[in-house]
Design an enzyme around this catalytic site. Structure first.
Site, PDB file in Angstrom:
ATOM      1  N   ASP A  34     -18.688 -29.845  -4.297  1.00 32.83           N
ATOM      2  CA  ASP A  34     -19.601 -30.957  -4.047  1.00 32.83           C
ATOM      3  C   ASP A  34     -20.185 -31.504  -5.342  1.00 32.83           C
ATOM      4  O   ASP A  34     -20.415 -32.704  -5.464  1.00 32.83           O
ATOM      5  CB  ASP A  34     -20.726 -30.516  -3.100  1.00 32.83           C
ATOM      6  CG  ASP A  34     -20.257 -30.534  -1.662  1.00 32.83           C
ATOM      7  OD1 ASP A  34     -19.658 -31.549  -1.258  1.00 32.83           O
ATOM      8  OD2 ASP A  34     -20.437 -29.531  -0.957  1.00 32.83           O
ATOM      9  N   GLU A  42     -25.252 -28.073  -6.163  1.00 29.73           N
ATOM     10  CA  GLU A  42     -24.042 -28.835  -5.859  1.00 29.73           C
ATOM     11  C   GLU A  42     -24.280 -30.333  -5.871  1.00 29.73           C
ATOM     12  O   GLU A  42     -23.442 -31.114  -5.426  1.00 29.73           O
ATOM     13  CB  GLU A  42     -23.422 -28.376  -4.531  1.00 29.73           C
ATOM     14  CG  GLU A  42     -24.344 -28.386  -3.342  1.00 29.73           C
ATOM     15  CD  GLU A  42     -23.714 -27.747  -2.104  1.00 29.73           C
ATOM     16  OE1 GLU A  42     -22.482 -27.677  -2.004  1.00 29.73           O
ATOM     17  OE2 GLU A  42     -24.491 -27.332  -1.220  1.00 29.73           O
ATOM     18  N   HIS A  84       0.828  -1.210   0.000  1.00 27.86           N
ATOM     19  CA  HIS A  84       0.000   0.000   0.000  1.00 27.86           C
ATOM     20  C   HIS A  84       0.854   1.248   0.000  1.00 27.86           C
ATOM     21  O   HIS A  84       0.416   2.314  -0.451  1.00 27.86           O
ATOM     22  CB  HIS A  84      -0.966  -0.020   1.187  1.00 27.86           C
ATOM     23  CG  HIS A  84      -2.153  -0.877   0.890  1.00 27.86           C
ATOM     24  ND1 HIS A  84      -2.702  -1.748   1.781  1.00 27.86           N
ATOM     25  CD2 HIS A  84      -2.866  -0.997  -0.252  1.00 27.86           C
ATOM     26  CE1 HIS A  84      -3.725  -2.365   1.210  1.00 27.86           C
ATOM     27  NE2 HIS A  84      -3.836  -1.925  -0.020  1.00 27.86           N
ATOM     28  N   CYS A 110     -19.159 -20.868  -7.248  1.00 28.30           N
ATOM     29  CA  CYS A 110     -18.479 -20.549  -5.995  1.00 28.30           C
ATOM     30  C   CYS A 110     -17.588 -21.679  -5.470  1.00 28.30           C
ATOM     31  O   CYS A 110     -17.042 -21.578  -4.389  1.00 28.30           O
ATOM     32  CB  CYS A 110     -19.475 -20.116  -4.924  1.00 28.30           C
ATOM     33  SG  CYS A 110     -20.702 -21.372  -4.569  1.00 28.30           S
TER      34      CYS A 110
END
Ligand code: PEP
Ligand code: MG
Length: 591
Positions: free
Chosen positions: A463, A439, A192, A510
């Site tokens: 999954d 999933e 930063h 996801c």
């Protein structure tokens, strides 16, 4: 003339006399604090934190005319870290439990967490250890009651500042004065401090290793912030040659120069939303600086572990409020509890119906199945999510749904929770978005049905692969055959992308697949426009997307659908993804 090589942190050339800043504060001598003095020592720590926060606020105020909101957030991060429960809580604990004095407690907490960041692969996230170090350093300065301002007083004449390290706030504070450029021993180009120097247009070289020891105040210096080079006592000719190369500084919006803030847009202009998978509260402090578009998956199970009972509604609410506030104004999708399967059950659930054990937990009472069996537990969570939705941006998603019936029952319980809250006069978002985690093959094959009754789909590839291939995601014995690019998986994903498009309902991926740059590209080619991943994965995925064109990715996805084996699929993605990652995609979920 000596040449010192570092990392070019902020472009531009500066020449002038060196001004070597005073050494960084150190924790000094270790003092043991007896238990009866612990409160007093904690008080010293709190006062130093307050003074450090006030100092940062003053720097922020002074810099606000020179910095846009995109860079003021760096100073805000500094203040957030001063309040961070993980960091400061650790320091407090060391005072209370280990009897350390405040200085050593702060240093020990900083070392502890900095070590964690050091082990990360991604350079951007590795550099976040510097932010933690800077927060600690600022507190140490105030504990030592040394003069504020970080690098000490300013030089009398314009000079090049040389220091072991500088915090972003130091740079912001000094930029209004006489600093022509700076050189530090520590830091990387994604620190930063570097980003702040870029924003303020100060030429800077960081990561030189030992410049602060090799350079003395008054030495002549030439700093080339583009090449990362520092010339120590250069000849007049060398200085003239560099001066000749000086160009007027471009008036480029600095946000554009900061890679982390660039959106994930393909070369042909298609925007992909990058979201974060969050697995605990501690990761929240990284959200404001990560450049992601929100939280795509908040795994709420962490609230249930390491405790004998179930969390109360207030505990849920406190966490979701923190999440909503950290993500704001961006969205935050909370997954309702996904207990069972490989993550097991907390003791409180085990004492209940599950005490006899399950022959096959992955196929037993998992996710939404448990929630529907225990509406009392589920409703606490639903009420808390609804209450947090008053903050805006909060959505929820149900895991392990295999039938429309389960979705209907979950929705009905949410309606009950809404009714209760209305009765109590509590605020919430009446039209909170509800999604389904796709999933299981059952959900993927009926994604069109689910899409008609849900506001969005979230594809959990970890999954989905496990259940499609019938291979336990946590079993090392089948790890080499857990093929995330198996043709059956590719076909299911394609079907979900099509179902979401036809229903006009967004679909987010996801699972770990979304965080692997090569696989992320094929997901975009298949039609997905939202990817949610571990925060540390976002920079590489962003880079890969920005280097690709959708037309090519769609062609790739089309070819993949024709493949007869995972090896063939892999060969295709490797060809396309060259440069965006190396070797076989490593997309097994972390378990
Ligand atoms: C998944 O299954 O892909 C997923 C995102 O959820 P988890 O890994 O938490 O099961
Ligand atoms: Mg899952």
């Amino acid at each position: 003339m000596t040449r010192i090589q570092g990392v070019g942190a902020s472009e531009g050339v500066a020449a002038g006399r060196a001004w070597v800043a005073s050494a960084q504060p150190s924790p000094g001598m270790l003092r043991r604090v007896p238990p009866e003095r612990a409160e007093e020592e904690l008080g010293r720590l709190e006062r130093a934190i307050e003074a450090a926060a006030a100092e940062l606020e003053a720097i922020r105020q002074a810099a606000s005319g020179r910095l846009g909101p995109g860079h003021l957030y760096i100073l805000d991060l500094g203040r957030l870290l001063l309040k961070d429960e993980m960091l400061i809580g650790e320091a407090r604990r060391r005072i209370r439990e280990e009897g350390l004095n405040a200085e050593w407690a702060v240093q020990a907490a900083v070392d502890h967490f900095a070590h964690f960041f050091e082990t990360l692969e991604d350079p951007y996230f590795r550099d976040r250890r510097l932010d933690i170090g800077h927060a600690g350093e600022r507190i140490l300065r105030h504990l030592a009651e040394s003069p504020p301002g970080g690098a000490g007083r300013e030089p009398e004449e314009p000079a090049i500042l040389v220091a072991r390290d500088l915090t972003p706030a130091d740079v912001a504070a000094l930029s209004g004065g006489k600093i022509l450029g700076f050189v530090t021993d520590l830091g990387g180009h994604t620190s930063h401090t570097a980003i702040m120097a870029q924003a303020l247009g100060i030429p800077a070289v960081v990561g030189t290793g030992d410049a602060s020891r090799r350079v003395a105040t008054g030495d002549r210096l030439l700093v080339d912030g583009g090449a990362g080079t520092v010339l120590l006592n250069p000849s007049d000719e060398a200085v003239s040659a560099y001066r000749a190369s000086l160009r007027p500084r471009q008036e480029v919006l600095e946000e554009e120069k900061t890679p982390i803030q660039r959106p994930a847009v393909t070369r042909d202009g298609v925007r992909v939303t990058l979201l974060a998978n969050i697995g605990n509260d501690q990761e929240l402090s990284l959200l404001p600086v990560s450049g992601v578009d929100g939280v795509g998956l908040y795994r709420s199970e962490w609230l249930y572990f390491n405790r004998p009972d179930f969390p109360s509604e207030e505990e849920h609410y406190a966490s979701y409020l923190r999440l909503a506030q950290a993500a704001r104004p961006k969205p935050a999708i909370i997954r309702t509890l996904d207990l069972g399967g490989d993550r097991g059950f907390p003791p409180a659930a085990r004492r209940g119906r599950l005490e006899e054990g399950e022959p096959n937990p992955a196929l037993g009472v998992r996710g939404i199945r448990f929630s529907l069996e225990r509406p009392d537990i589920f409703k606490r969570q639903l009420r808390a999510i609804l209450r947090a939705s008053a903050e805006g941006g909060v959505a929820l998603v149900y895991p392990m749904v295999t039938s429309l019936e389960e979705l209907r029952r979950a929705r009905a319980l949410l309606e009950e929770a809404k009714e209760e809250l209305r009765g109590e006069g509590r605020l919430f978002n009446e039209s909170i978005q509800q999604g389904v985690v796709v999933e299981t093959p059952a959900a993927a094959l009926c994604a069109d049905h689910l899409a008609r009754h849900a506001d969005f789909l979230a594809v959990g590839t970890n999954d989905l692969i496990q259940y499609t291939l019938a291979m336990d995601r946590a079993d090392k014995g089948v790890a080499d055959r857990y093929e995330s690019l198996h043709p059956s998986v590719v076909r299911l994903l394609h079907g979900v992308a099509q179902a979401s498009r036809s229903a006009g309902v967004p679909a987010i991926v996801c699972g770990e697949l979304a965080g692997d740059p090569k696989s992320a590209l094929y997901l975009v080619g298949l039609g997905f426009r939202s990817l949610s991943m571990a925060l540390s994965k976002a920079p590489a995925v962003r880079r890969a997307i920005r280097r690709s064109a959708l037309a090519q990715l769609e062609e790739l996805a089309g070819a993949m659908l024709e493949c007869e084996s995972a090896q063939e699929v892999r060969a295709l993605t490797s060809r396309k993804g060259r440069g965006a990652g190396r070797g076989r995609p490593s997309v097994r979920p972390a378990v």
